[in-house]
Enzyme design. Structure first.
Site, PDB file in Angstrom:
ATOM      1  N   ALA A   1       0.853  -1.191   0.000  1.00 39.38           N
ATOM      2  CA  ALA A   1       0.000   0.000   0.000  1.00 39.38           C
ATOM      3  C   ALA A   1       0.886   1.237   0.000  1.00 39.38           C
ATOM      4  O   ALA A   1       1.860   1.315   0.752  1.00 39.38           O
ATOM      5  CB  ALA A   1      -0.907   0.007   1.223  1.00 39.38           C
ATOM      6  N   LYS A   2       0.537   2.199  -0.836  1.00 35.41           N
ATOM      7  CA  LYS A   2       1.299   3.452  -0.875  1.00 35.41           C
ATOM      8  C   LYS A   2       0.650   4.391   0.144  1.00 35.41           C
ATOM      9  O   LYS A   2      -0.212   5.212  -0.187  1.00 35.41           O
ATOM     10  CB  LYS A   2       1.282   4.041  -2.287  1.00 35.41           C
ATOM     11  CG  LYS A   2       2.359   5.093  -2.546  1.00 35.41           C
ATOM     12  CD  LYS A   2       2.399   5.453  -4.020  1.00 35.41           C
ATOM     13  CE  LYS A   2       3.409   6.549  -4.314  1.00 35.41           C
ATOM     14  NZ  LYS A   2       4.805   6.093  -4.178  1.00 35.41           N
ATOM     15  N   CYS A   3       1.063   4.222   1.380  1.00 34.70           N
ATOM     16  CA  CYS A   3       0.458   4.927   2.511  1.00 34.70           C
ATOM     17  C   CYS A   3       1.470   5.886   3.130  1.00 34.70           C
ATOM     18  O   CYS A   3       2.666   5.577   3.213  1.00 34.70           O
ATOM     19  CB  CYS A   3      -0.010   3.911   3.550  1.00 34.70           C
ATOM     20  SG  CYS A   3      -0.674   4.648   5.059  1.00 34.70           S
TER      21      CYS A   3
ATOM     22  N   TYR B   1       5.975   5.911   4.764  1.00 36.85           N
ATOM     23  CA  TYR B   1       7.066   6.769   4.309  1.00 36.85           C
ATOM     24  C   TYR B   1       7.843   7.423   5.447  1.00 36.85           C
ATOM     25  O   TYR B   1       8.852   8.089   5.201  1.00 36.85           O
ATOM     26  CB  TYR B   1       6.536   7.805   3.315  1.00 36.85           C
ATOM     27  CG  TYR B   1       6.394   7.195   1.940  1.00 36.85           C
ATOM     28  CD1 TYR B   1       7.366   7.386   0.970  1.00 36.85           C
ATOM     29  CD2 TYR B   1       5.316   6.372   1.638  1.00 36.85           C
ATOM     30  CE1 TYR B   1       7.256   6.791  -0.278  1.00 36.85           C
ATOM     31  CE2 TYR B   1       5.196   5.770   0.395  1.00 36.85           C
ATOM     32  CZ  TYR B   1       6.174   5.986  -0.563  1.00 36.85           C
ATOM     33  OH  TYR B   1       6.071   5.380  -1.796  1.00 36.85           O
TER      34      TYR B   1
END
Length: 250
Positions: free
Chosen positions: A159-161, A165
């Site tokens: 998931a690009k959450c 990051y």
């Protein structure tokens, strides 16, 4: 750092609004708990006008990120794709970076985001090469980070959450404070995973390889494009784990 030059419009919750009117409350849930998903797309100038690179694939991943984080998006993929193109037209910039984001909005505080509304925005700005034009011409200096890439027992790397990051930010700051341009992050097994904001490829003896999804990486859209190019060129390709030593000897 990217100095952002204001454009005309931002798409916010179904409407194109003036750049300076795209605001959120300081008690927005996602701001406090990192509960937001996003994408990063590029718009390129072509002879037929601006073209958004792999629009559908990016919003498919956007939807998958929402599913993984149990986030109910108030707009479907087709609506978001059209909104992206409308935004490009409204701003009149031939080349730009686009950032769709969905986040838990202003509602209730506490760890559980389910009682806060999900808000969606798409912004765009002019942004050159990720590691700078000089990096494209001459390459970059990278170092292996002391920070370890999280795996799916901690946070879902597919998931690009925003929460994911924080790991990337720590690795990036460590690298730049030591005089390097970028970090190389290993996973908990000591294998090469990825960079703070990019996938990694290795070329050795004519064989192109990249870590598999099981190594804790994000399945990059650019990564998939590179794999297609490699295969189109008839080069041997592998998805395989490799150590830092194997990367050093590429």
């Amino acid at each position: 750092m990217v100095g952002i030059r204001a454009l005309s419009k931002i798409w916010l919750n179904g409407r194109l609004v003036p750049w300076d009117d795209a605001r959120i409350h300081v008690l927005t849930h996602g701001l406090h708990y990192g509960y937001s998903i996003f994408e990063g797309l590029r718009c390129y100038a072509t002879a037929r006008g601006p073209a958004v690179f792999r629009l559908r694939e990016h919003f498919e991943r956007f939807g998958n990120s929402a599913k993984i984080y149990r986030m109910k998006l108030p707009f479907d993929r087709t609506t978001l794709e059209r909104a992206t193109l409308d935004l490009v037209r409204a701003n009149g910039v031939p080349e730009a970076y686009l950032r769709p984001i969905a986040y838990s909005g202003y509602g209730e505080m506490g760890i559980d985001p389910s009682k806060s509304p999900v808000e969606v925005a798409i912004a765009m700005w002019e942004w050159g090469a990720y590691l700078g034009d000089e990096g494209v011409r001459r390459g970059v200096r990278a170092t292996v980070s002391s920070w370890v890439r999280m795996d799916s027992r901690m946070l879902p790397p597919q998931a690009k959450c925003a929460a994911n990051y924080a790991n990337s930010a720590l690795a990036k700051m460590e690298a730049t404070s030591a005089g390097y341009d970028e970090a190389i992050i290993l996973n908990s097994a000591g294998m090469v995973a990825e960079g703070p904001g990019e996938n990694i490829f290795r070329v050795k003896n004519g064989i192109v390889s990249t870590p598999p999804a099981s190594s804790g990486i994000l399945r990059g859209i650019t990564r998939d494009s590179v794999i297609r190019f490699v295969r189109d060129e008839g080069l041997e390709f592998q998805r395989t784990d490799f150590t830092r030593e194997e990367l050093f000897t590429a």
